[in-house]
Design an enzyme around this catalytic site. Structure first.
Site, PDB file in Angstrom:
ATOM      1  N   TRP A  13      -3.088  -2.228   0.899  1.00  0.00           N
ATOM      2  CA  TRP A  13      -1.658  -2.013   1.139  1.00  0.00           C
ATOM      3  C   TRP A  13      -1.160  -2.895   2.280  1.00  0.00           C
ATOM      4  O   TRP A  13      -0.009  -3.338   2.285  1.00  0.00           O
ATOM      5  CB  TRP A  13      -1.412  -0.540   1.464  1.00  0.00           C
ATOM      6  CG  TRP A  13      -0.019  -0.222   1.913  1.00  0.00           C
ATOM      7  CD1 TRP A  13       1.066   0.044   1.128  1.00  0.00           C
ATOM      8  CD2 TRP A  13       0.455  -0.115   3.271  1.00  0.00           C
ATOM      9  NE1 TRP A  13       2.172   0.311   1.894  1.00  0.00           N
ATOM     10  CE2 TRP A  13       1.826   0.213   3.212  1.00  0.00           C
ATOM     11  CE3 TRP A  13      -0.156  -0.270   4.510  1.00  0.00           C
ATOM     12  CZ2 TRP A  13       2.589   0.399   4.371  1.00  0.00           C
ATOM     13  CZ3 TRP A  13       0.607  -0.085   5.657  1.00  0.00           C
ATOM     14  CH2 TRP A  13       1.955   0.246   5.574  1.00  0.00           C
ATOM     15  N   HIS A  14      -2.043  -3.181   3.243  1.00  0.00           N
ATOM     16  CA  HIS A  14      -1.626  -3.947   4.408  1.00  0.00           C
ATOM     17  C   HIS A  14      -1.376  -5.417   4.087  1.00  0.00           C
ATOM     18  O   HIS A  14      -0.664  -6.089   4.847  1.00  0.00           O
ATOM     19  CB  HIS A  14      -2.675  -3.846   5.521  1.00  0.00           C
ATOM     20  CG  HIS A  14      -2.663  -2.525   6.229  1.00  0.00           C
ATOM     21  ND1 HIS A  14      -3.287  -1.394   5.733  1.00  0.00           N
ATOM     22  CD2 HIS A  14      -2.089  -2.147   7.401  1.00  0.00           C
ATOM     23  CE1 HIS A  14      -3.097  -0.391   6.569  1.00  0.00           C
ATOM     24  NE2 HIS A  14      -2.375  -0.820   7.587  1.00  0.00           N
ATOM     25  N   GLY A  15      -1.931  -5.932   3.029  1.00  0.00           N
ATOM     26  CA  GLY A  15      -1.665  -7.324   2.707  1.00  0.00           C
ATOM     27  C   GLY A  15      -2.630  -7.901   1.699  1.00  0.00           C
ATOM     28  O   GLY A  15      -3.669  -7.316   1.391  1.00  0.00           O
ATOM     29  N   TYR A  63       3.638  -6.310   6.947  1.00  0.00           N
ATOM     30  CA  TYR A  63       3.016  -5.419   5.968  1.00  0.00           C
ATOM     31  C   TYR A  63       4.058  -4.643   5.184  1.00  0.00           C
ATOM     32  O   TYR A  63       3.780  -4.096   4.177  1.00  0.00           O
ATOM     33  CB  TYR A  63       2.064  -4.439   6.676  1.00  0.00           C
ATOM     34  CG  TYR A  63       1.046  -5.137   7.568  1.00  0.00           C
ATOM     35  CD1 TYR A  63       0.402  -6.281   7.134  1.00  0.00           C
ATOM     36  CD2 TYR A  63       0.761  -4.651   8.835  1.00  0.00           C
ATOM     37  CE1 TYR A  63      -0.503  -6.941   7.936  1.00  0.00           C
ATOM     38  CE2 TYR A  63      -0.158  -5.303   9.639  1.00  0.00           C
ATOM     39  CZ  TYR A  63      -0.778  -6.438   9.203  1.00  0.00           C
ATOM     40  OH  TYR A  63      -1.677  -7.073  10.007  1.00  0.00           O
TER      41      TYR A  63
END
Length: 496
Positions: free
Chosen positions: A342-344, A496
């Site tokens: 989800w962060h990248g 993000y």
């Protein structure tokens, strides 16, 4: 007239979209615009519809300053959610209700996959097929991970019957576009926010004082701690760890986890503070995470809104802990890997998420094997200190993968720590980076201070006369202006 024309042109340039200068809480432009905004907001406080519309327009402009025409994407999500929510509220057949939820998830996840992960998937396929990789020029809309999660939680909550669908389009658009948490959280849920929007609350004197206190706290964390140690030490180490001794690399590792905490919690402090000034209260997003005694506790204290979102909308639907031990561990691992991704779009985030899952599984496994500690021994200072020290180091080590741009950087850093430590450079490091050391130590001491001290400071600030509050605020702003770096550094979680 000529100077006026030039000034007007400059003003228009400042107000236009600039990818290098988004409208952030720690900029002078935001301070000026927010002063104008809050003045109009107060004038409209008794006119609910006009107030909602005004805040929506300001929020869209706030988003435009960071993502240009992508502000229309969030408007599209508002329309989609509003229509699907009402359809879900009226629909009684299970198949169609599930189809509506699936459509919402597909739309939101589809946007995330395209904007955040398309080039990563494209590159992976190209590498496996030995074909040249030519990435598409895809600009990532700011905050897309946050408002898509808010969108999904709204539709799922309506499906579960936790809330009724919102039948006021302005109220829902206000919720989804509300600017304080828009770019970097916290992940505010509709069931917490929409009732406040319907109530049309205004900030009390106590809320205003608390909001200003949180804004000051956030600015200090961001500018005086995070930006200072980042530009003057942490970035240098992570840029080329092989140039530094193992001791300096270890300090860089500790410096980054402190920087990340102060940067991100500083943003959420300011977001919560700004919302309080407008009469809206959000739940805490951080609760002294470095006090955690194990990885499970850490994720109950760190980025709480995301942790609980993953728990409620991913971990529990996967089966949670109401299943076999193997399945339970798989659910934990899956949740954290997805949380990492989800962060990248980077394999480094995937590894980082896998490490967090491994820590949680390891803690659950060890907890199930070791004998129970007697209640009278649980609060022994040496046990608390040992648990906190071990947890802090595990988390700090894992966040090297979060920060490093490649496995080569990770390898160099850990090689230096393990095989080229040189503790003898510590005195030289302390003298050479004295201010960095003092700031890091001060940040940790403040972090580990009893929670009642912070509450007492808030109450003391709220109890002071308004004039004194204004003087304290002015002093804090002046100090921040004096010590801030030449270039304004964006918040880490904006990407993000």
């Amino acid at each position: 007239m000529l100077p006026l024309i030039i000034d007007s042109e400059k003003l228009l340039d400042i107000l236009k979209f600039d990818s290098y200068n988004p409208l952030l809480f720690n900029t002078g432009l935001f301070l000026i615009l927010f002063m104008l905004f809050i003045t109009v907001y107060q004038l409209l406080r008794k006119f609910k519809t006009a107030k909602l519309l005004f805040v929506i327009l300001f929020s869209l402009y706030f988003y435009y300053k960071s993502s240009a025409e992508y502000c229309f994407i969030i408007l599209g999500v508002c329309i989609s959610d509003f229509v699907l929510g009402i359809a879900l509220d009226r629909c009684k057949k299970s198949f169609w209700r599930k189809s509506i939820v699936a459509l919402n998830v597909i739309l939101n996840v589809g946007m995330l996959v395209f904007f955040k992960y398309f080039n990563l998937l494209y590159e992976t396929i190209a590498n496996f097929s030995d074909k040249p990789f030519d990435p598409l020029d895809i600009i990532l809309p700011a905050g897309i991970s946050f408002f898509t999660f808010r969108s999904i939680s709204y539709i799922v909550d309506v499906y579960r019957g936790d809330i009724k669908a919102c039948h006021d389009f302005l109220s829902y658009t206000f919720y989804l576009t509300f600017f304080p948490p828009l770019l970097a959280g916290p992940v505010v849920r509709a069931k917490d926010m929409l009732p406040q929007v319907e109530a049309n609350r205004m900030a009390s004197k106590a809320m205003t004082a608390e909001g200003i206190f949180l804004i000051m706290s956030g600015l200090v964390k961001k500018v005086i701690v995070a930006d200072f140690i980042s530009q003057n030490f942490v970035e240098r180490v992570f840029e080329n760890p092989a140039l530094y001794s193992g001791f300096e690399n270890m300090m860089g590792m500790y410096g980054f986890i402190i920087q990340l905490y102060c940067d991100f919690s500083g943003y959420t402090d300011m977001a919560i503070g700004v919302a309080l000034l407008l009469g809206y209260r959000f739940l805490d997003n951080f609760r002294a995470p470095f006090k955690s005694q194990n990885p499970t506790e850490f994720w109950r204290r760190w980025h709480i809104s995301l942790s609980f979102w993953l728990r409620d909308y991913l971990y529990i639907p996967l089966g949670g802990n109401r299943c076999s031990k193997t399945r339970h561990h798989m659910n934990l691992m899956t949740t954290m890997v997805i949380g990492g991704l989800w962060h990248g779009a980077s394999w480094m985030f995937l590894i980082w998420g896998g490490l967090q899952g491994a820590f949680l599984v390891g803690h659950k496994s060890i907890k199930g094997v070791l004998p129970r500690v007697k209640p009278e021994n649980r609060r022994k200072w040496w046990r608390l200190a040992g648990n906190i020290f071990l947890t802090f180091n595990l988390i700090a080590i894992s966040f090297v993968f979060f920060k490093a741009r490649s496995m080569e950087v990770v390898g160099d850093m850990f090689h230096q720590i393990l095989f080229d430590f040189h503790l003898s450079v510590a005195p030289q490091f302390i003298s050479g980076y004295l201010m960095i050391v003092l700031v890091m130590v001060a940040a940790l001491l403040t972090h580990f201070a009893p929670k009642r001290w912070i509450r007492k400071m808030r109450k003391s600030y709220s109890a002071t006369p308004l004039f004194v509050q204004a003087v304290i605020l002015a002093i804090v702003i002046l100090v921040i202006i004096q010590v801030r770096q030449t270039d304004i550094m964006p918040f880490i979680y904006l990407q993000y």
